[in-house]
Design an enzyme around this catalytic site. Structure first.
Site, short mmCIF file in Angstrom:
data_model
loop_
_atom_site.label_atom_id
_atom_site.label_comp_id
_atom_site.label_asym_id
_atom_site.label_seq_id
_atom_site.Cartn_x
_atom_site.Cartn_y
_atom_site.Cartn_z
N ASP A 77 -1.67 5.17 -5.66
CA ASP A 77 -2.02 4.34 -4.51
C ASP A 77 -2.15 2.88 -4.93
OD1 ASP A 77 -2.91 3.28 -2.13
OD2 ASP A 77 -4.93 4.08 -2.29
N ASP B 200 0.84 -1.20 0.00
CA ASP B 200 0.00 0.00 0.00
C ASP B 200 0.87 1.25 0.00
OD1 ASP B 200 -2.07 1.80 0.20
OD2 ASP B 200 -2.40 1.48 2.33
#
Length: 489
Positions: free
Chosen positions: A313, A95
């Site tokens: 992201d 992440d």
């Protein structure tokens, strides 16, 4: 000791012959031979040397990658980390949209017990690790986390704690611990070594939302953000890894890819600057073009502020476009395809019915244009997702979504896959290029600063390659001999 000195002299002389320039080297003892030396003294001396080596040298650190972007399968990319003493393995989602590494801990409320990903879930127990310690509020690392909103303090027990809420509504809370992370590192060519470093990470004792579901459950989340609590920043501050990391995520059904702490070196990479002083990896998106035609979108729509901007992201499966630009983007795609393609709506998403005699190559090329002249070129498979089959055709939908009332653009795995992405945190820039992520890549620990150690990432997670010939093999055998003698001492 005389025998040891002789072996060292022989090995050094043999190494010089292998390199093609015979040289006689004189080796002298660090300790005199007329009396014994306590093992504790030798260990202390070696320990000092090892610390100097770690502090002065950046290593390339390799993490294995599993998972795919495909929402119908896994819908996320994850890696495996080893924590504690003795080491235990944990599967964590990759992440880039958050900072902290956290894993599920014992007595966790809401943590899933099984995973649909066919992986064994584990729980970290600080009491079962001999190198684990709790982080107090007075710890400088906790104070750094408080400044970046990644940590807070418990007034009851002076413990450093955290509470995270993610964009999908899920959340986790817990406390911070310090322990060893074990990883595969590479230095000076293709030699793979096992290394470890002390890092601070979260111990999750509460999870909510999608984190509680078992279908895609993992042990935690590995935040690759640029704040002080991120593992990237921690290893960089210790001189173990460079302040740059790279990934290449495979978009086919097999998934996986490459994730390294280091800079993937590829001549076609284009770079664009990061927006400074942002908690995420924000970029200056300036315009969007479809088939070379710029869309009529006010550039202010993509400007970065407290509630808008463009973020990279890897923790997001799809991609999202600012609401003010979404309709214009979808209409341009629809207008560019042949009239024989039927436009349909599926659960509010813009989709298209394509016959078996056609393919998505008829769809237009899309370019996201960023500051510095860098364009992220998207093929149809980078913005379309196949939904289902209807008769002799298939339904493909635009994978870009919009968040009602939000002006944020998020580049998720849908557009990140099948590309090299380099996050040069030290240089405050991000680069990319299209790439077959099943192929090896060259990685440098120098982050574009001159000296480069190029390695084949295909070798990082396994044994050392012998393809460089007998010279490489002899050098490695000699190095093993040196290490063996050091262990005898």
């Amino acid at each position: 000791m005389e025998a040891v000195a002789a072996v060292f002299l022989f090995a050094a002389a043999l190494l010089s012959v292998v390199e093609g320039s015979p040289v006689t080297l004189t080796l002298e003892r660090a300790f005199p031979s007329n009396h014994g030396v306590e093992l504790s003294q030798l260990r202390a001396r070696d320990s000092l040397r090892h610390r100097r080596m770690l502090q002065s040298t950046n290593y390339v650190v390799d993490f294995p990658v599993k998972g795919t972007f495909d929402p119908s399968q896994v819908g996320l990319y994850y890696t495996k980390v080893k924590m504690g003493t003795p080491p235990r393995e944990f599967y964590v989602q990759i992440d880039t949209g958050s900072d902290v590494l956290w894993v599920s801990c014992g007595s966790c409320n809401g943590c899933p017990q099984t995973s649909g990903l066919q992986i064994q879930l584990n729980y970290f127990d600080p009491r079962s690790s001999s190198t684990s310690s709790l982080i107090s509020c007075s710890d400088r690392r906790c104070r750094s986390g408080v400044q970046s909103s990644d940590a807070s303090c418990s007034s009851q027990n002076n413990q450093c704690i955290y509470t995270f809420q993610y964009g999908d509504g899920s959340g986790t809370s817990g406390y911070y611990v310090s322990d060893l992370m074990h990883f595969a590192s590479i230095f000076e060519g293709t030699l793979t070594t096992n290394a470890s470093a002390s890092v601070v990470f979260g111990c999750s004792i509460q999870q909510t939302g999608d984190l509680t579901k078992s279908d895609r459950a993992v042990d935690g989340i590995f935040g690759f953000g640029q704040q002080g609590m991120s593992v990237i920043s921690q290893l960089s501050s210790q001189g173990i890894a460079p302040r740059v990391f790279s990934h290449c995520l495979r978009g086919d059904n097999t998934g996986g890819g490459v994730l390294v702490l280091g800079e993937i070196v590829e001549p076609n990479i284009v770079y664009t600057p990061l927006v400074p002083s942002q908690p995420h990896y924000n970029l200056y998106l300036q315009s969007i073009s479809v088939n070379g035609q710029f869309l009529q979108i006010n550039p202010a729509v993509f400007a970065t502020s407290s509630n808008r901007g463009t973020i990279v992201d890897s923790g997001t499966t799809l991609s999202y476009l600012a609401e003010e630009a979404y309709t214009t983007f979808v209409n341009a795609i629809t207008a560019a395809i042949p009239q024989s393609v039927r436009s349909v709506l599926s659960r509010g998403n813009q989709c298209y019915l394509i016959t078996t005699s056609s393919n998505v190559d008829m769809f237009p090329q899309v370019s996201l244009n960023f500051a510095g002249g860098a364009s992220l070129v998207l093929r149809p498979l980078d913005y379309l997702i196949q939904q289902n089959y209807i008769g002799e055709g298939s339904v493909w939908c635009i994978g870009f979504q919009k968040i009602p009332g939000q002006s944020v653009t998020i580049l998720g795995d849908l557009v990140l896959k099948d590309k090299i992405f380099v996050y040069d945190v030290a240089g405050q820039r991000i680069g990319w290029t299209n790439y077959d992520c099943s192929l090896p890549v060259n990685v440098s620990a120098s982050a574009g600063r001159g000296r480069s150690e190029f390695v084949d990432s295909g070798e990082l997670g396994g044994s050392t390659s012998l393809c460089e010939g007998p010279h490489t093999l002899i050098r490695m055998l000699l190095l093993a001999l040196f290490m063996h003698i050091t262990l005898i001492l």
